[in-house]
Design an enzyme around this catalytic site. Structure first.
Site, PDB file in Angstrom:
ATOM      1  N   GLU A 176       4.840  -2.189  -2.869  1.00 16.12           N
ATOM      2  CA  GLU A 176       4.069  -1.539  -3.926  1.00 16.12           C
ATOM      3  C   GLU A 176       4.969  -0.665  -4.798  1.00 16.12           C
ATOM      4  O   GLU A 176       5.834   0.049  -4.270  1.00 16.12           O
ATOM      5  CB  GLU A 176       2.972  -0.653  -3.302  1.00 16.12           C
ATOM      6  CG  GLU A 176       1.929  -1.444  -2.537  1.00 16.12           C
ATOM      7  CD  GLU A 176       0.846  -0.566  -1.935  1.00 16.12           C
ATOM      8  OE1 GLU A 176       0.808   0.650  -2.222  1.00 16.12           O
ATOM      9  OE2 GLU A 176       0.030  -1.105  -1.162  1.00 16.12           O
ATOM     10  N   ASP A 221       3.885  -7.916   4.039  1.00 18.88           N
ATOM     11  CA  ASP A 221       3.744  -6.663   3.293  1.00 18.88           C
ATOM     12  C   ASP A 221       4.636  -5.590   3.920  1.00 18.88           C
ATOM     13  O   ASP A 221       4.598  -5.383   5.140  1.00 18.88           O
ATOM     14  CB  ASP A 221       2.277  -6.217   3.387  1.00 18.88           C
ATOM     15  CG  ASP A 221       1.766  -5.581   2.122  1.00 18.88           C
ATOM     16  OD1 ASP A 221       2.549  -5.421   1.168  1.00 18.88           O
ATOM     17  OD2 ASP A 221       0.564  -5.250   2.091  1.00 18.88           O
ATOM     18  N   GLU A 269      -3.618  -4.991  -9.194  1.00 17.94           N
ATOM     19  CA  GLU A 269      -4.875  -4.610  -8.522  1.00 17.94           C
ATOM     20  C   GLU A 269      -5.681  -3.599  -9.338  1.00 17.94           C
ATOM     21  O   GLU A 269      -5.141  -2.584  -9.808  1.00 17.94           O
ATOM     22  CB  GLU A 269      -4.547  -4.027  -7.131  1.00 17.94           C
ATOM     23  CG  GLU A 269      -5.787  -3.599  -6.367  1.00 17.94           C
ATOM     24  CD  GLU A 269      -5.556  -3.396  -4.871  1.00 17.94           C
ATOM     25  OE1 GLU A 269      -4.443  -3.644  -4.367  1.00 17.94           O
ATOM     26  OE2 GLU A 269      -6.533  -2.976  -4.216  1.00 17.94           O
ATOM     27  N   ASP A 328      -0.885  -5.097   4.556  1.00 15.65           N
ATOM     28  CA  ASP A 328      -1.051  -3.909   5.397  1.00 15.65           C
ATOM     29  C   ASP A 328      -2.510  -3.444   5.373  1.00 15.65           C
ATOM     30  O   ASP A 328      -2.868  -2.479   6.060  1.00 15.65           O
ATOM     31  CB  ASP A 328      -0.076  -2.796   4.988  1.00 15.65           C
ATOM     32  CG  ASP A 328      -0.302  -2.282   3.585  1.00 15.65           C
ATOM     33  OD1 ASP A 328      -1.147  -2.848   2.860  1.00 15.65           O
ATOM     34  OD2 ASP A 328       0.360  -1.297   3.202  1.00 15.65           O
ATOM     35  N   SER A 329      -3.363  -4.145   4.605  1.00 10.93           N
ATOM     36  CA  SER A 329      -4.815  -3.927   4.702  1.00 10.93           C
ATOM     37  C   SER A 329      -5.275  -4.159   6.132  1.00 10.93           C
ATOM     38  O   SER A 329      -6.380  -3.779   6.496  1.00 10.93           O
ATOM     39  CB  SER A 329      -5.559  -4.861   3.740  1.00 10.93           C
ATOM     40  OG  SER A 329      -5.112  -6.187   3.877  1.00 10.93           O
ATOM     41  N   LYS A 344       6.492  -8.278   0.160  1.00 15.33           N
ATOM     42  CA  LYS A 344       5.822  -7.620  -0.975  1.00 15.33           C
ATOM     43  C   LYS A 344       5.941  -6.117  -0.797  1.00 15.33           C
ATOM     44  O   LYS A 344       5.886  -5.638   0.341  1.00 15.33           O
ATOM     45  CB  LYS A 344       4.334  -8.022  -1.008  1.00 15.33           C
ATOM     46  CG  LYS A 344       3.485  -7.184  -1.951  1.00 15.33           C
ATOM     47  CD  LYS A 344       2.103  -7.751  -2.138  1.00 15.33           C
ATOM     48  CE  LYS A 344       1.052  -7.174  -1.224  1.00 15.33           C
ATOM     49  NZ  LYS A 344       0.870  -5.708  -1.338  1.00 15.33           N
TER      50      LYS A 344
END
Ligand code: KIV
Length: 285
Positions: free
Chosen positions: A118, A86, A185, A47-48, A116
């Site tokens: 978070e 993501d 990260e 999602d960057s 993925k």
């Protein structure tokens, strides 16, 4: 399916065999193709994309529709690497049911191999439920960009012993929930090593030092295509942006100087057809 297509098992085996995993991001077909050709193990449609492709300030505004659109393009280019989709902010935070539905959409509509999301201990039940539904999950702990404002910004995490211990506990909770690997990260390098030691699943670092099981970088950072801010942990292998700006400037200079297009870039017409055409134009006038 390509005979060399990477599976979740291949990724897990890499840790057992002591083979470092290579992971990069991609957001479109050409970068999917190039990552595949370069021989990476995993491609993340992160999602960057909100920041490096869409020009947003962060990742929070990225939607399921954005992710599906970009995952589809990357999957068309990636035959060998495992493709991770993501899960965007609020696609898994509202309920376990929403999380399963949205993880399923990324796979069914986007075509990615795994998802993925978070979060650590707090998201272990959600992750376990997605996995139970048949969707492999990659965890993401340490600095979690979707909740960066709650963490005090895009900052290194796990600075003191208590915070570092919580990250190790997060990793263990994710392993227990069944993730096949973990992204770690922006943590101190010694903590990266301790997290990798604490779990059997591969820990793939981004700013987590060298002693983890693999590395991931945002491709646009690594090739100098996105330079609004360059995190400390990024190594720039290219300065693509400078080269692209130079190429566009050269094109502009040549257009203005009437040096482009040259004869080699122009389509030809036979003399006879041209004479006929000129005759027709004269008669019409
Ligand atoms: O969205 C992304 O690109 C990521 C990486 C920073 C791992 O989550």
């Amino acid at each position: 399916m390509h005979p060399e297509k990477k599976s979740v098992l291949d990724i897990q085996q890499a840790k057992e065999e002591g083979r470092k995993l290579v992971m990069v991001t991609a957001y479109d077909y050409p970068f999917g193709l190039m990552a595949d050709e370069a021989g990476v193990d995993i491609v993340l449609v992160g999602d960057s994309l909100g920041m490096v492709v869409m020009g947003l300030e962060g990742t929070v505004a990225v939607t399921m529709e954005h992710m599906i659109h970009h995952i589809q393009a990357v999957v068309r280019g990636c035959k060998r690497p495992l493709v991770v989709g993501d899960m965007p902010f609020m696609s898994y935070n509202t309920s376990i049911r929403d999380a399963i539905i949205n993880a399923g959409r990324l796979m069914k509509e986007g075509g990615c191999d795994v998802v993925k999301l978070e979060g650590g201990l707090d998201f272990a039940p959600t992750i376990a439920a997605i996995i139970k539904a048949g969707i492999p999950v990659q965890g993401h702990i340490g600095l979690t960009p979707q909740t960066a404002s709650a963490l005090g910004g895009f900052k290194m995490q796990g600075k003191d012993a208590g915070a570092a211990m919580r990250i190790i506990e997060d990793a263990k909770a994710l392993e227990e929930a069944g993730v096949f690997s973990i992204i770690l990260e922006a943590v101190p390098a010694p903590l990266g090593a301790l997290v990798a030691e604490a779990v059997r699943v591969p820990v793939i670092g981004i700013g987590a030092g060298p002693d983890v099981d693999g590395q991931v970088l945002v491709t646009h950072d690594m090739i100098g295509l996105f330079e609004k801010f360059v995190p400390k942990f990024v190594k720039q292998y290219l300065q693509v942006r400078t080269n692209i700006i130079g190429a566009i400037k050269s094109y502009g200079d040549e257009v203005r100087a009437k040096a482009f297009p040259g004869p080699e870039h122009a389509f030809k017409m036979s003399e006879a057809a041209l004479e006929n055409l000129k005759e027709m134009v004269r008669k019409k006038a």
